[in-house]
Write an enzyme that holds these catalytic residues in place. Sequence first.
Site, short mmCIF file in Angstrom:
data_model
loop_
_atom_site.label_atom_id
_atom_site.label_comp_id
_atom_site.label_asym_id
_atom_site.label_seq_id
_atom_site.Cartn_x
_atom_site.Cartn_y
_atom_site.Cartn_z
N CYS A 98 9.23 42.21 34.21
CA CYS A 98 8.64 41.55 33.04
C CYS A 98 8.99 40.07 33.02
CB CYS A 98 9.14 42.22 31.77
SG CYS A 98 8.47 41.49 30.26
N LYS A 137 11.24 49.20 38.71
CA LYS A 137 9.92 48.56 38.74
C LYS A 137 10.14 47.07 38.95
CE LYS A 137 5.48 48.36 36.28
NZ LYS A 137 5.23 46.91 36.17
N GLY A 210 -0.60 47.01 39.67
CA GLY A 210 -1.22 45.69 39.61
C GLY A 210 -2.68 45.70 40.03
#
Length: 326
Positions: A98, A137, A210
Amino acid sequence: MTTNVTQSARLSVAPMMDWTDRHCRYLHRLMSSQTLLYTEMVTAPALVRGNALHLLDYNPEEHPVALQLGGSDPHELAQAASLGAEFGYDEINLNCGCPSDRVQSGSFGAVLMENADLVARCCQAMIDAQPVEITVKCRIGVDDQDPTQVLPDFIETVAKSGVKRFSIHARKAWLQGLSPKENRDIPPLDYDIALQMKRDFPHLHISLNGGVTTLDEAEAHLAAGFDGVMIGRAAYHAPSSVLLDADQRIFGIAKSKEAAEIVREMLPYIDWHVSQGGKLAQVTRHMLGLFQGRPGARHWRRILSQEGHKPGAGTDIVLRALEAVT
């Protein structure tokens, strides 16, 4: 609950702030019994220092469901992971992707791509503290990093801690100069380097994230060699096109459902939520895209958007909106 999370990770819905809350996940679970669902990111400090344990609440029907944590302090993350295990999550995921300013100021999220050793220590602490599988992630790099150097080193270092599953968002994150929203679109996708990680580390489970918007694309990526595909915004904005056929096409089980069937299955849940003092719109805001691209979709969205916030709004409004579609 015992769940084969690795099998479910063939397809997952990405953790998305303000979107993948418990109401959203309940809806998505009705649409696919197998797809792995993720919480919004929950910060370790909120759980450990703020005692905000309500952030861990979920419905048992959501399994298999993974908790995503944000943080960079190994001891604090270990405590947060232990709480997640106590609540019964099937997986606990560390956010290293993030790019938001708030996340950077807390030294977690994508900025952790710059410190693989710290990520490894965090993961080791989380693994040692509790029994649930820890996953990561990440991005392919940040700012001026060379992904061909950084990503293999990052994965190799973190994997030594015992992490066996990685979800790779196949874009860089630009911590300087791009907003979080721009970071979801502007940095170019590089699926090749993500796939190279599967070739370099065949013993690891690598999921691609993505830019994937359809089951056709997901199946193509799985055929190319990825172990899993994680879909974000498309699964939220047009869930029917992604999730209704997922059990059949990705997992080879069950027959596909219809969107109208899902709406009717949501009615008892909505009744329960409203009876607990909740607002209709808290649930139906996640349902606006159910009929995306179909006749009547605009009427469906309009009725729910205009009526869902009114005092006393309940399932009668949902049924009226459904009539406008069907």
